[in-house]
Motif scaffolding. Sequence first.
Motif, short mmCIF file in Angstrom:
data_model
loop_
_atom_site.label_atom_id
_atom_site.label_comp_id
_atom_site.label_asym_id
_atom_site.label_seq_id
_atom_site.Cartn_x
_atom_site.Cartn_y
_atom_site.Cartn_z
N SER A 1 12.85 11.72 7.71
CA SER A 1 11.84 12.31 6.99
C SER A 1 10.47 11.21 6.96
O SER A 1 9.39 11.52 6.86
N TYR A 2 10.93 9.86 7.26
CA TYR A 2 9.86 9.13 7.25
C TYR A 2 8.56 9.42 8.49
O TYR A 2 7.51 9.28 8.57
N ILE A 3 9.59 9.65 9.66
CA ILE A 3 8.65 9.95 10.84
C ILE A 3 7.91 11.46 10.78
O ILE A 3 6.79 11.57 11.19
N PHE B 1 0.78 -1.06 -0.03
CA PHE B 1 0.00 0.21 0.04
C PHE B 1 0.80 1.36 0.06
O PHE B 1 0.49 2.28 -0.32
N HIS B 2 2.00 1.09 0.74
CA HIS B 2 3.06 2.32 0.71
C HIS B 2 3.37 2.67 -0.64
O HIS B 2 3.34 3.90 -0.99
N GLU B 3 3.89 1.71 -1.49
CA GLU B 3 4.40 1.95 -2.47
C GLU B 3 3.45 2.43 -3.67
O GLU B 3 3.71 3.22 -4.49
N PHE B 4 2.10 1.88 -3.24
CA PHE B 4 1.14 2.36 -4.36
C PHE B 4 0.72 3.77 -4.13
O PHE B 4 0.31 4.29 -5.08
N GLY B 5 0.89 4.09 -2.66
CA GLY B 5 0.61 5.78 -2.31
C GLY B 5 1.61 6.39 -3.38
O GLY B 5 1.30 7.65 -4.08
N HIS B 6 2.90 6.24 -3.38
CA HIS B 6 3.81 6.84 -4.12
C HIS B 6 3.49 6.60 -5.60
O HIS B 6 3.57 7.69 -6.26
N GLY B 7 2.89 5.52 -6.13
CA GLY B 7 2.52 5.35 -7.38
C GLY B 7 1.48 6.30 -7.64
O GLY B 7 1.46 6.91 -8.78
N VAL C 1 7.75 13.90 0.71
CA VAL C 1 7.40 12.79 -0.30
C VAL C 1 6.86 11.53 0.26
O VAL C 1 6.00 10.91 -0.44
N GLU C 2 7.03 11.24 1.66
CA GLU C 2 6.39 10.07 2.07
C GLU C 2 4.98 10.35 2.47
O GLU C 2 4.29 9.48 3.02
N LEU C 3 4.47 11.47 2.65
CA LEU C 3 3.10 11.60 2.86
C LEU C 3 1.96 10.82 2.07
O LEU C 3 1.22 9.75 2.63
N PRO C 4 1.97 10.98 0.72
CA PRO C 4 1.07 10.33 0.14
C PRO C 4 1.19 8.66 0.20
O PRO C 4 0.06 8.01 0.08
N SER C 5 2.43 8.24 0.36
CA SER C 5 2.62 6.67 0.59
C SER C 5 2.21 6.20 1.90
O SER C 5 1.74 5.20 2.18
N GLN C 6 2.62 6.93 2.93
CA GLN C 6 2.39 6.50 4.29
C GLN C 6 0.82 6.73 4.70
O GLN C 6 0.05 5.85 5.53
ZN LIG Z 1 8.29 5.64 0.59
#
Ligand SMILES: [Zn+2]
Length: 673
Positions: free
Chosen positions: A605-607, A461-467, A490-495
């Motif tokens: 940046s992930y957190i 789902f995470h990578e799909f969000g980046h997608g 950049v990690e907002l849509p994925s996470q």
């Molecule tokens: Zn990511």
Amino acid sequence: MTNPFFEPWQNAFGLPPFDLIEDHHFSEAFDRAFEEHRAEISAIALNPEPATFDNTIVALEHSGALLEKVSGVFFNLVGSDTNEQRQAIEMTVSAQWSNHDSDLFANTALFDRIESLHQQREHLPLDPDQRQLLATLHQSFVRGGAALTDLDKPRVKAINERLAQLETQFSQNVLKETNEFELILHTPDQTKGLPDSVLAAATKEAEARGHHGAFVFTISRSSITPFLQFAEDRSLREKIYRAYVQCGDNDNAANNRSALTEIANLRRDKAQILGFSSHAEYMLADRMAETPLRVHALLDEIWRPAQKKVNEEAEDLQQQILAEGQNFKLAPWDWWFYTEKVRAARFDLSEDDIKPYFHLPAVRDGAFSVANKLFGLTFNRVEEANLYHPDVEAYDVTAPNGDHVGLFLVDYFSRPSKRGGAWMSEFRGQSGAIRPIVVNCCNFQKSDPCLLGLDEVATLFHEFGHGLHGLMSQVRYPSQAGTNVKQDFVELPSQIMEHWALEPEVLKDYAKHVSTGQPISSTLIEKIQAANTFNQGFMTTEYLAASYLDLAWHESPQEETTHVDTLEQRTLDRIGLIDTVSPRYKSTYFQHIFAGDHYSAGYYSYIWAEVLDADGFQAFKEKGIFDPDTAHAFRTHILEKGGSAEPMTLYRAFRGRDPEVTALLNHRGLISE
Ligand SMILES: [Zn+2]
């Protein structure tokens, strides 16, 4: 035969003609691409007309078309299906690229034009995305050294070249070490406790490596994690764990110590030439967080509750060990094994109960269905597409009105030619009317049926969000498209997409038993939800420790960045990391920060993004997880906008206020609601 990169591509959706591309085409195409781009840049710089936004900024945006074309294919393949020839080309090209960038930033005539536009920026009739483009481009030239003296320019250039070599070397060493180690098991004693699905994958691994009839485990995450969770033989767990934390630090040619200290020192030198006190200061000036101080403040705010939690968890595990009649002290290689037992005892929930509900094709369709409910997107399999590997699938993504949104490739399975981890990338980005070709790469063990653990479901789902960020992009200029945003945004849509994966309403839709087709029961869903905050002390702590380590490498003075052990020990002592937990990555295999500089001083940046995603998902929770208005706001203010505006501006437009940290602490169970 002519080089396919020099011909227009006729394939449906603009797919590269993978069947015609041979490795030797890359070098030739790169040579010509760099040459063409140099000529285009020169024409822009030497234009006798005074600088205008169109003849300089827009012209630069549209230059380098061949370079885009060849690098879009090459860097995807070198990541997901590499070989020795491609690795050799990568070495050469990364050096060429670094030279190319250095020449660009050293082009005084060009910088003068950009500088003059920057000076007049208040008086130019520009739209907001154009202002952003000018500001970003100007800043990238200044950061690239364009404003430096003639004395300093060659110094920065030499540093960049050396860094490019070292970073590539670092990454290749980790891949080599990861492929090299194998734990070969033969007897039932050795494999005791391991579930059938894990053993099946280990048999395949053994076959692929020529150890017929044996079981092979490696230090790639998808192999070592289930081993540490289930293998009852404690000495074997210790053996594979030690091999993992020793990656890149063995007495051989792949040792990364000297490469990484040289990287840290060169990055500091470069930052100081550019006028920053450290590499961290330099990197953060271009991020949503802005300063190392602000990053430390955020990490510290989460560290304290996480540390309290991890101590409680360690105590629980020790009790579990004692309850089994053992009397040894908890060690790092015990963590996953006893966590699994406590999890089973407390939540009556084991990975083996869960996995049959997470058959890869069903999970993938579940992600597609979420995108359909939120944004009306439809994913249609393109069977006849000619792709770069038989494991890859292609989907034509369409909008409710039937418009083509983009092509989406999924490349889910692990193989020796693929680097570790999971990522989204593009063969072609969106710009204007050109629609993107996006790929999701993962490293799931190939087995039949392929059943995912909850972490792997989250990864998908995470990578799909980046997608989606790449696919739904609607911007004018290519450098602002999709995931081309500030790195801590950049990690907002994925996470945020991971939140939908475990919502009961969504699970009922896609989590169906692989044999019976029965949807997952409400009881099991409740258990999954209850278990969701379990082990979060550990997860948060190992992640934060790696983030602190990243900052230490990039803000410490030279005398501290020459000894790997000293720097690691000092950092971990200072935060008080307990000795049964290691940082998620140790320095010699910390690819995020040393295999390239993109995540250097940026692992936090992930957190940072998790603060945003927890707070953002809260907006959906308040009104319903498929609330059309909230989905519309997320789409138009975040997913479509790419890097065409400042992240904080976009977030406020979506949420109506600044982000708050409370939702994150609640979500991880680090404070109680
Ligand atoms: Zn990511």
